[in-house]
Write an enzyme that holds these catalytic residues in place. Structure first.
Site, PDB file in Angstrom:
ATOM      1  N   HIS A   1       3.938   4.933  -4.215  1.00 57.23           N
ATOM      2  CA  HIS A   1       3.379   4.730  -2.878  1.00 57.23           C
ATOM      3  C   HIS A   1       2.359   5.809  -2.516  1.00 57.23           C
ATOM      4  O   HIS A   1       1.359   5.542  -1.842  1.00 57.23           O
ATOM      5  CB  HIS A   1       4.518   4.721  -1.849  1.00 57.23           C
ATOM      6  N   ASP A   2       2.599   7.027  -2.955  1.00 50.63           N
ATOM      7  CA  ASP A   2       1.693   8.142  -2.639  1.00 50.63           C
ATOM      8  C   ASP A   2       0.299   7.972  -3.221  1.00 50.63           C
ATOM      9  O   ASP A   2      -0.593   8.779  -2.916  1.00 50.63           O
ATOM     10  CB  ASP A   2       2.290   9.460  -3.151  1.00 50.63           C
TER      11      ASP A   2
ATOM     12  N   ARG B   1      13.930  13.883   4.663  1.00 51.74           N
ATOM     13  CA  ARG B   1      12.653  13.967   3.958  1.00 51.74           C
ATOM     14  C   ARG B   1      12.848  13.818   2.449  1.00 51.74           C
ATOM     15  O   ARG B   1      12.057  13.174   1.767  1.00 51.74           O
ATOM     16  CB  ARG B   1      11.979  15.299   4.277  1.00 51.74           C
TER      17      ARG B   1
ATOM     18  N   ASP C   1       3.897   1.085  -6.631  1.00 50.58           N
ATOM     19  CA  ASP C   1       4.431   1.303  -5.276  1.00 50.58           C
ATOM     20  C   ASP C   1       5.623   0.382  -5.069  1.00 50.58           C
ATOM     21  O   ASP C   1       5.458  -0.831  -4.927  1.00 50.58           O
ATOM     22  CB  ASP C   1       3.323   1.014  -4.259  1.00 50.58           C
TER      23      ASP C   1
ATOM     24  N   SER D   1      -0.250   2.936   4.311  1.00 55.86           N
ATOM     25  CA  SER D   1       1.159   2.986   4.684  1.00 55.86           C
ATOM     26  C   SER D   1       1.313   2.632   6.172  1.00 55.86           C
ATOM     27  O   SER D   1       0.834   1.586   6.594  1.00 55.86           O
ATOM     28  CB  SER D   1       1.721   4.372   4.352  1.00 55.86           C
TER      29      SER D   1
END
EC number: 2.3.1.31
Lengths: 375, 375
Positions: free
Chosen positions: B353-354, B224, B320, B150
């Site tokens: 993405h994680d 967040r 992602d 990232s």
């Protein structure tokens, strides 16, 4: 600018009976603001109900009284247009829970004060109950068609499922039979943004606003910004804005809106607060999140349509990642299982979810074709 | 729980010289907090710099001193692990602009008060300048590899491009060479959520917090939450949460967190505010939005790597949607054009993405394989 004629097009129905709600309560003194266009024929069988989306309203054809902008679907509805007012009697009603004349959290409760968060949580089916009450008042037993995009499509599905005798066709565009976890997540961000704004005051901000104070405009603006991203496609954003700078040739190394996309989003957020009530945003997003047509009918989507005799048309857009094609296909499979006539098309359009509102000539042809088939 | 040993692993370098910044200013009295693991060999050529993501930190292997949770990449880094501390000397530094010991907006300016919004806007390359200063202090001329996922991948690319003699390999996971309009848009929503919070006080909230008051925790929490949605895949959210309810069998017809996904997001938002500074969030997201490696090198991404002799490995994940495979492929094409050795793989993993942080055994093998090639 809004003109007298424009506001005149919006009528208000006051319901004599309380409106029963899915939550178990019932709502008294309900007002439903609506527009009609065209002429109801003698057989009273040429009416089309158009259902609007989350932040939409009854101004489908005429100028918006607050923004002065043209109706939200003028490209689709009018004389000689795909939804032809020379042929059909068009009805478009502001959903209950909203803020453009129909009863919602900003309306006065029986105690003479605005409901605020005392307004009951409503569902998509409750909105449809409001529509049905309007059809009753207008003396329309059976709609030629019910039509809607996005949340409007949910209403169309709900009406076709729960009031199956009231519509002979349903046209469902860029919609879904249930909100996904990601859909709920985005809405929850918006709600939290509103509720985090101290000017939200647990929903009791109307008095403060009347006295020249503020409502939760900042929170509502952030909610709108987050939602707006989901209405567009990544490719569309890249084509429209890319990394282009806003009225400057260099980055400022600050927190101004250097990028066009930032400036655009800020404008979308701010301008939204002029025309929409924050509590309505809470209630309507909640209704959408609660929507699960299969759950309402014993867990099987096909069962939802067991009593329907309508014909259906489902339209999705290839760049819509909010309600992707798989959601429409899910509905189509259920309709197939229920043995109902259904046509389905995925259209190619670059605008993401917003495609249903924008210049997509292929959509015009699908709408015109589907409505024409019922002749 | 954090132990004395854990905190001991974090060291701080104080730079004697001001750090020059892309914005034209320079930053005095810069502190860089970092961890090292393993042993630097005599040739000083076995060092690997691991670069962390937006809300990451130097605690790559040891427990986080605030949350007590294990280091963010313990599954990848350690004795006998793909990034093997028995073989490599591992460095991980908190980026400047952050809030875990390196100089950032919460740090004291020369006038003895926190910078707040007086902190200069920094870039990814400025973060890398901090890393280079640390390498200088540690006496490391050339890294065995620079590694990051990232925003960490952005730093790896930036280091390989702008300080090409300092790394012999770069491993870039789930990253991009430039932020897209959609990436910028999501960050802008987060920034506006923070800046809309009246407790943000134009960034000067530190004194209020020290005196028992509040900072912009509500705004930061919303930021967040919005970001968190982008870290997960739609399918992953559906599998993990679907429309399941949280500790209840029926919807409440209210605004509590009825759905598990709502409860999860609220928790993610709230817990984040315990460990992260809101102004750091503003500055680091800005640095990411400004990142455009091609632009820094005359508009041609291949030119960015003109002086590099490193070998590269790019990894993307099929789910992602924040930095999709096309972004990695864009970098690969540029590296090909620059005639550099590059391997590239798109891994299948359900976590969006994680995925770069989670249990993806195929990633372990790619990392181990790429680092092994340099023997």
């Amino acid at each position: 600018m809004a003109t007298a004629r424009d506001t005149e097009t919006s009528k208000v129905l006051e319901l004599a009976q309380p409106l029963p709600l899915d939550g178990g309560q019932s709502l008294e003194g309900v007002r439903i603001a609506y527009e009609t266009h065209g002429t109801l024929n003698e057989a009273r069988d040429n009416a089309i109900l158009i259902c609007h989306a989350l932040t939409g309203d009854q101004y489908v054809m005429s100028d918006h009284p607050k923004t002065g902008k043209p109706g939200w679907w003028v490209r689709m509805v009018g004389p000689g247009k795909p939804i032809d007012t020379d042929r059909f009697f068009i009805i478009c009603a502001n959903v209950i829970g909203s803020c453009m004349g129909s009863t919602g959290p900003a309306s006065l409760a029986p105690d003479g004060k605005p409901y605020g968060m005392r307004f009951p949580v409503i569902t998509i089916r409750d909105m449809v109950r409001g529509h049905i009450a309007l059809l009753d008042a207008l003396g329309i037993d059976s709609l030629y068609a019910v039509v809607g995009g996005s949340m409007g499509g949910m209403q169309a599905l709900s009406l076709a499922a729960s009031f199956s005798e009231r519509a002979r066709a349903a046209l469902v565009i860029a919609s879904t039979a249930r909100h996904s976890a990601q859909n709920i997540a985005f809405h929850e961000v918006g709600r939290q943004a509103i509720m985090a704004d101290p000017d939200w005051r647990e929903g009791a901000y109307y008095e403060a606003k009347e006295n020249g104070g503020k409502g939760p405009e900042k929170g509502l603006s952030v909610a709108r910004m987050a939602a707006h991203i989901t209405y567009l496609s990544e490719a569309g954003l890249t084509e429209k804005f890319g990394r282009r700078l806003q009225d400057r040739s260099e980055k400022t190394f600050g927190f101004d809106a250097d990028f066009q996309v930032e400036s655009y989003l800020r404008y979308q957020g701010l301008s939204f607060t002029d025309r929409f009530d924050a509590n309505s945003y809470l209630y309507i997003t909640r209704a959408m999140d609660y929507f699960d047509l299969a759950e309402e009918h014993g867990g099987m989507l096909a069962k939802a349509f067991a009593r329907s005799k309508a014909r259906f048309c489902l339209v999705s857009f290839d760049t819509d990642w909010l309600y992707p094609t798989s959601e429409s296909r899910n509905v189509v499979h259920a309709l197939n299982a229920a043995g109902l006539p259904v046509s389905f098309v995925e259209l190619s359009a670059p605008f993401g979810h917003d495609s249903f509102l924008l210049d997509v000539p292929a959509l015009d042809r699908v709408v015109e074709g589907f409505l024409g088939e019922g002749r």
